[in-house]
Design a protein around this motif. Structure first.
Motif, mmCIF file in Angstrom:
data_model
loop_
_atom_site.group_PDB
_atom_site.id
_atom_site.type_symbol
_atom_site.label_atom_id
_atom_site.label_comp_id
_atom_site.label_asym_id
_atom_site.label_seq_id
_atom_site.Cartn_x
_atom_site.Cartn_y
_atom_site.Cartn_z
ATOM 1 N N ASP A 199 11.373 43.744 -26.561
ATOM 2 C CA ASP A 199 12.388 43.254 -26.011
ATOM 3 C C ASP A 199 12.079 42.612 -24.398
ATOM 4 N N LEU A 200 10.845 43.482 -23.883
ATOM 5 C CA LEU A 200 10.556 42.743 -22.621
ATOM 6 C C LEU A 200 9.108 42.614 -22.859
ATOM 7 N N ILE A 201 8.223 41.939 -22.122
ATOM 8 C CA ILE A 201 6.722 41.579 -22.166
ATOM 9 C C ILE A 201 6.336 41.556 -20.738
ATOM 10 N N ILE A 202 5.547 42.709 -20.422
ATOM 11 C CA ILE A 202 4.808 42.553 -18.957
ATOM 12 C C ILE A 202 3.260 42.465 -19.263
ATOM 13 N N ALA A 203 2.583 41.442 -18.666
ATOM 14 C CA ALA A 203 1.392 41.057 -18.863
ATOM 15 C C ALA A 203 0.623 41.421 -17.685
ATOM 16 N N GLY A 204 -0.612 42.091 -18.067
ATOM 17 C CA GLY A 204 -1.751 42.118 -16.986
ATOM 18 C C GLY A 204 -2.228 40.655 -16.517
ATOM 19 N N GLU A 205 -2.780 40.326 -15.452
ATOM 20 C CA GLU A 205 -3.218 39.312 -15.140
ATOM 21 C C GLU A 205 -4.342 38.730 -16.065
ATOM 22 N N LYS A 206 -4.926 39.582 -16.813
ATOM 23 C CA LYS A 206 -6.204 39.342 -17.848
ATOM 24 C C LYS A 206 -5.768 39.316 -19.228
ATOM 25 N N ALA A 207 -4.488 39.204 -19.373
ATOM 26 C CA ALA A 207 -3.903 39.332 -20.713
ATOM 27 C C ALA A 207 -3.943 37.730 -21.207
ATOM 28 N N SER A 208 -3.847 37.831 -22.658
ATOM 29 C CA SER A 208 -4.004 36.335 -22.973
ATOM 30 C C SER A 208 -3.508 36.553 -24.537
ATOM 31 N N PHE A 209 -2.991 35.489 -25.174
ATOM 32 C CA PHE A 209 -2.209 35.484 -26.231
ATOM 33 C C PHE A 209 -2.605 34.425 -27.349
ATOM 34 N N LEU A 210 -3.491 34.726 -28.396
ATOM 35 C CA LEU A 210 -3.771 33.816 -29.463
ATOM 36 C C LEU A 210 -3.149 34.021 -30.472
ATOM 37 N N MET A 211 -2.657 32.956 -30.971
ATOM 38 C CA MET A 211 -2.024 32.873 -32.524
ATOM 39 C C MET A 211 -3.296 32.347 -33.351
ATOM 40 N N ALA A 212 -3.970 33.320 -33.545
ATOM 41 C CA ALA A 212 -5.402 33.294 -34.172
ATOM 42 C C ALA A 212 -5.463 33.035 -35.914
ATOM 43 N N PHE A 213 -4.211 32.687 -36.589
ATOM 44 C CA PHE A 213 -3.999 32.987 -37.888
ATOM 45 C C PHE A 213 -4.872 31.754 -38.518
ATOM 46 N N THR A 214 -4.685 30.627 -38.187
ATOM 47 C CA THR A 214 -5.192 29.308 -38.792
ATOM 48 C C THR A 214 -6.882 29.310 -38.454
ATOM 49 N N LYS A 215 -7.095 30.256 -37.515
ATOM 50 C CA LYS A 215 -8.572 30.178 -37.489
ATOM 51 C C LYS A 215 -9.369 30.779 -38.527
ATOM 52 N N VAL A 216 -8.645 31.550 -39.359
ATOM 53 C CA VAL A 216 -9.086 32.167 -40.577
ATOM 54 C C VAL A 216 -8.448 31.776 -41.829
ATOM 55 N N GLY A 217 -7.770 30.638 -41.748
ATOM 56 C CA GLY A 217 -7.069 29.995 -42.939
ATOM 57 C C GLY A 217 -6.011 30.569 -43.299
ATOM 58 N N LEU A 218 -5.074 31.276 -42.508
ATOM 59 C CA LEU A 218 -3.937 31.847 -42.888
ATOM 60 C C LEU A 218 -2.814 31.271 -42.165
ATOM 61 N N GLY A 219 -1.432 31.514 -42.506
ATOM 62 C CA GLY A 219 -0.377 31.367 -41.783
ATOM 63 C C GLY A 219 0.179 32.242 -41.072
ATOM 64 N N PRO A 220 1.209 32.328 -40.090
ATOM 65 C CA PRO A 220 1.666 33.339 -39.499
ATOM 66 C C PRO A 220 2.441 34.589 -40.227
ATOM 67 N N ASP A 221 2.303 35.653 -39.602
ATOM 68 C CA ASP A 221 2.893 36.831 -40.050
ATOM 69 C C ASP A 221 3.535 37.792 -38.962
ATOM 70 N N SER A 222 3.928 38.789 -39.443
ATOM 71 C CA SER A 222 4.221 39.702 -38.356
ATOM 72 C C SER A 222 5.443 39.163 -37.541
ATOM 73 N N GLY A 223 6.101 38.326 -37.929
ATOM 74 C CA GLY A 223 7.431 37.830 -37.627
ATOM 75 C C GLY A 223 7.165 36.725 -36.605
ATOM 76 N N ALA A 224 5.787 36.327 -36.258
ATOM 77 C CA ALA A 224 5.662 35.039 -35.560
ATOM 78 C C ALA A 224 6.629 33.906 -35.588
ATOM 79 N N SER A 225 6.598 33.381 -36.616
ATOM 80 C CA SER A 225 7.505 32.607 -37.108
ATOM 81 C C SER A 225 8.751 32.487 -36.627
ATOM 82 N N TRP A 226 9.243 33.838 -36.470
ATOM 83 C CA TRP A 226 10.646 33.892 -35.931
ATOM 84 C C TRP A 226 10.850 34.185 -34.580
ATOM 85 N N THR A 227 10.029 35.168 -34.124
ATOM 86 C CA THR A 227 10.012 35.434 -32.633
ATOM 87 C C THR A 227 9.598 34.523 -31.669
#
Length: 261
Positions: A121-149
């Protein structure tokens, strides 16, 4: 519960920690089973009034453990049912539990690991945090709800960019595009996340559940349906002890004390 996922309940806050720091908290089958058990436990326990999800060490979660996945591919097992059996139930439980969940993202959140944070519901990030949608790097589509959220957090254009190009989004950029609620120094992340969860844990738990339910419903329904769902949820909240107590306190110009019921 496996030692790959730690669970602590203190002062109404369930802290769930992914605990494979040597592997950047990547998700093995054992870890996913333990995480599913942890979120189900937190969601069902009336003593839990807020949840914090975080990772041990320098990463939040690097997503699927690719060594284990590679072994499954070599054995002809493919995804081995993990999307339906593991990821989907975990995300569904986080998103729909009737209490607030705070993600404390301390480092890399990649693939399914990032999706876990997006389900909170809420996301607090540290200053060194990063977010990577890495799915296509391994030839996959999104999962775990990423296409919705993800589109609901940053819009379709930015979500498509993150999913198609698979480039990391650093903490400050994540804040700018609305992916996270707050960025704090890394050494303050735990205390800030816990303070936020503590605030929520002393609040009107049933009302927080109603907020989650209303937002979830409105995301896929028209205004008329959303109005009716709000009315249903409001009727339920109006019957709670917290509502009666808070109303009486307001009339007396006092601060209410919520009990989560």
């Amino acid at each position: 519960m496996s030692d790959t996922v730690l669970y602590d309940l203190t002062d109404g806050i369930a802290t769930i920690t992914l605990n494979r720091p040597e592997a950047m908290n990547s998700l093995t089958a054992d870890t996913k089973v333990a995480l599913r058990e942890a979120v189900v436990r937190a969601g069902a326990d009336p003593a839990v009034r807020a949840v914090v999800l975080t990772g041990a060490g320098r990463a939040f979660c690097a997503g699927q453990d690719l060594r284990e996945h590679g072994d499954n591919l070599s054995a002809g097992r493919g995804l081995d049912g993990t999307v339906r059996d593991h990821y989907n139930p975990i995300v569904r439980t986080i998103a729909t539990m009737p209490k607030p969940v705070v993600a404390a993202v301390n480092g890399v959140a990649a693939g399914a690991g990032a999706s876990l944070a997006f389900a909170c519901d809420l996301i607090i990030a540290g200053e060194k945090a990063s977010f990577l949608m890495a799915f296509t790097k391994v030839g996959l589509g999104p999962d775990s709800g990423a296409s919705w959220t993800l589109p609901r957090l940053v819009g379709r254009a930015k979500a498509a960019e993150m999913l198609l190009l698979a480039e990391p989004v650093r903490a400050e950029q994540a804040l700018e595009i609305g992916l996270v609620n707050q960025v704090v120094p890394g050494d303050q992340l735990e205390s800030v996340a816990r303070a936020l969860a503590g605030r929520l844990a002393t609040g009107p738990t049933i009302a927080y559940g109603a907020v989650k339910a209303a937002l979830d419903h409105a995301a896929t329904h028209d205004l008329v349906s959303a109005l009716e769902r709000e009315a249903e949820l409001q009727d339920a909240c109006a019957k709670t002890s917290d509502h009666r107590t808070a109303t009486a306190a307001f009339l007396k110009k006092e601060q209410p004390g919520f009990e989560g019921r």
